[in-house]
Every structure is written in structure tokens, then in C-alpha cells.
Design an enzyme around this catalytic site. Sequence first.
Site, PDB file in Angstrom:
ATOM      1  N   ASP A 145     107.302   3.932  30.604  1.00  0.00           N
ATOM      2  CA  ASP A 145     108.005   4.784  31.699  1.00  0.00           C
ATOM      3  C   ASP A 145     107.529   5.781  32.239  1.00  0.00           C
ATOM      4  OD1 ASP A 145     110.039   4.369  33.560  1.00  0.00           O
ATOM      5  OD2 ASP A 145     111.794   4.843  32.409  1.00  0.00           O
ATOM      6  N   GLU A 254     105.264  -0.317  38.720  1.00  0.00           N
ATOM      7  CA  GLU A 254     106.449   0.026  39.449  1.00  0.00           C
ATOM      8  C   GLU A 254     105.958   1.523  39.914  1.00  0.00           C
ATOM      9  OE1 GLU A 254     110.833  -0.068  38.451  1.00  0.00           O
ATOM     10  OE2 GLU A 254     110.232   1.995  37.967  1.00  0.00           O
ATOM     11  N   LYS A 296     122.939  11.269  34.767  1.00  0.00           N
ATOM     12  CA  LYS A 296     122.654  10.755  33.409  1.00  0.00           C
ATOM     13  C   LYS A 296     124.089  10.629  32.755  1.00  0.00           C
ATOM     14  CE  LYS A 296     118.200  10.654  33.281  1.00  0.00           C
ATOM     15  NZ  LYS A 296     117.300   9.370  33.169  1.00  0.00           N
TER      16      LYS A 296
END
Length: 476
Positions: A145, A254, A296
Site C-alpha cells: 500500500d 491502484e 483515522k
Amino acid sequence: MSLQNDALRADIVQAGAERRLQLTAETAEALTGFEGEIRAEDGHHVLTGPLSTANAVALQERFPSLRPQLIGGHRVSVGTGDRIGLATPGQARAFAAHPGVMPVLAQQSIREMDRLGRSARSVMDDAVFGLVDAGWDRGFGADCDHIKSTEGIDRGLQAGFTTFTLDPGDFVTDVTAGVDRAAAENLPWDQLEDTLEDTLARYAGRTIDVGVEQIEVTEQDVLTAVVKYGRAVAESMRLYRHLVDNAQHEVEAEFAVDETAWLTTFFEHYYMASELTRLGAQWFSFAPRYVDGFEKGLDFLGDREELRRNLEAHHAISEQFGGYKISLHSGSDKFSIYELCVEATGGHVHLKTSGTSYLCGVEIIARHDPELFARIWDISRAAYAKARASYQVSAHEDRTPTSLEGVDLVELIRSDDARQILHVGYGDSLNAADADGTSLHDRFLAVVGAHQDEHTELVAAHIGRHLGPFEAAATR
């Protein structure tokens, strides 16, 4: 639970304070390639060995369900990061109850790996052993990621990751003070294989339908988009080409520009998608910078109807370039908007969660080792001012207690300010040590590991709350 095929049964067993791999086979040959001690037991060959990379690789060779798959072909997918390497069994249990959702069970950013001293391969190994523990017998994804370098790509490829989130966010330019033609001319046009004149000719004067509105593109719109995102497009292509040129197995990409300070307008999304397509990129998911409200560890804090309109337009743009997914990062605990997100994207969506599973581990620590929790709390609170620079958060330390005497620790963890402080302070706290040199990370793992069944139940219930709306979308 066990994972089993015709030749081999695999279990994760507790041996004192240590978790071990146990394999049972009828023949010794079936255990070839595994590390450990072999003994005879009830007419079988039993191997007990470490949770090592060699054993994880050998398990992946024997069990197809332990090899990561591409997720782009699945309409609905959800990623659940695991910072400590013990959350996968609970996450897998949650997905088992929602089989329509494609799980991404090895998901961690290079930033988080580096903060915790983990390698991409150790992230994969922890997922593999967690899946054995869960008796997992269907596919999963593995997402390396928020990659910002070719070195990060290489680390993910070597570890066998199949999904790569390429993040050119450092190359997005602040245009809030305005731009002019001179700024646009000063772009790396050779890397973009283009000229400013040709770009203006392609876009200026066009009308673009984004579902919620018709955009009449002006020359100023184009200049703003190319100055803001032109370098990011060039960097995206540099990373993408390195990925596809060096991959020895199937991979997918992505693109993500969500971790920036400036909203991605509808035309800017269209511009990026169009330019990436022109330059030859293919991708399954895109994460723009949405309207404010994604923080978050907390529920959505912004205007929900504004978010709906935002997502509908971004989805409409994606449909014009092949129908890629709209990706929701910082997506954990946004329970009030999941149905909205599914509706606005037609169910063609990818959700990412990470730190919320870590907070389940923190809750186990609070229940069973309050002294360790107090150490984590003090370090996270002190480190918050610096750590918050990497995240979208709004907690205030002065609204949280300095002394934990008489404080309900579980309730503290579930409060907004404390939740964000713990969420972003993981790196400082887990990398710290006691006066005798004992690592807090090792203490954390030992406490959670000693209560793994309770931890698994807690993670399964919490992640399961996220999956229901997405399961509904998958079955439409």
C-alpha cells in the site's frame, strides 16, 4: 481450525509462549521443503516448526488458497491491514461470514512497515499463518500500500504481493494561490510525452458529463489541473512502468492521491484518468482526495450529502474509463456512510481499513496488562504532535487524561481523541523499550498472543460491522 488437502493438514499450535506450525502427513515426502522436527505419531508423520518464511512459502506451494489473487475482477473488496501480525484470524472469520466481499488480508503501507521494522515478506508470512489458523480455503488479496518509490515496488514484488497502490502524492502541487501559463509550461513535458498546446487542445472547450453536473472545461481549468497533477501523472507512470516491467507474476495497480491537503475536483480526476490512459496505464481502483471528513479511526465527520454527490461524480468518471473501483482510504469505522458509499458507486467500491484492527489489540492490552497500556498511552500521547503530520486527524491531547488512575481503559480507547492518538502513535510506542531493554513490541505480541482467542473474537466482531453493507452490494 485446520487447513487440509489430500496430502497434508496444517495447524497453528501453541507451544508454551510460542506459536508453532504443525503439519500432519501420511508420508515423509509430503513434508519436504518445510523446516522443523519430524516425529512419528499414530501412523503419521508430524512436523512441528517455526512460523518462518521458508514454511510460509512451502505452505503457499501446497495450498492455492494461501496464494494472493488479483482483486480487480471482484465487484466489492475490502482491505484490512494488520500492524502486529496477529489480526488475520479474526479478519478472516469476519470475511467468512460475508463471502460476497473479496478480502485483502495482507495489506500494509511501506511507511507502516518501516515504522515497525517489518519487511514485506514478514507481512505476507503473518497473513499466511493467520489464514492457516483460520482454516481459510478461498482466495485473498495482498496490497503493498501507498508506494512512493521503485524500491518499495521491488520489496512488494519479491514478497509476492499482487496489488500495488501507487502514491504520487508528493508530486501534487498546491495551486490555491492560482496558476498561470508560465507555471504550466514549466512541467516535465518530455516525461508526459506531450506539450502544453496539445493538452489545451484536448480539454479546453469540452463539455464533460460527470453525472451530477455538466462541466464546461475552460483553459484555466486545464492550466490548474496540469500544474496541480501533471508531475503526479509523470511520477505515476514512472512507478507503474517499473511495476509492470519487473513483475514476474500477475499484478494490478491502484492510483492514490488521497493523502494530500487539496480536494480532487471532478475535472482533475477526469484529467488524471485520461492522461494515465493515454500513456498506457491500466488500473483497477483510484483514490482521489474526497471532501473533508475522512479521519483515522472515527466515523465520517463531514457533510454526507456532499460526500454522496462527490462519490457519484467520481464513479461516473470511472465509468468513462473502463469502470474502475472508487477506493475509500481511511475507511475504518465510517459506519454511518457505508450504505451511502455503496449506493453512490453502484457497489463498485474498494474499502481500506488498517489501524482499527490494531486498536482491537490495544484493547486486549488494556484488559490484561494495564501497565503496558499505560506505557503505550504515554508514548503515543507524547508523540502525537509529530505523528499526526502523516494522517488526517483532529484529536487534541489536552482533552485526554495524563493520569490513568481510575480511568476505564476500554472506554478511553473508544473515545474519539484517545482513539486517534493511539491510532497514529503505534510506531513510537511499539518501537520503544523498557528500562531493561525489553521491547514494547515484544511485550505487546506476547500479551495478545496469550489471549489470541479473545483477540480473534474482538477483531472478527469489529471488522464484521464494516462488511455488512458491502456484502449487500456484492449480491445485487
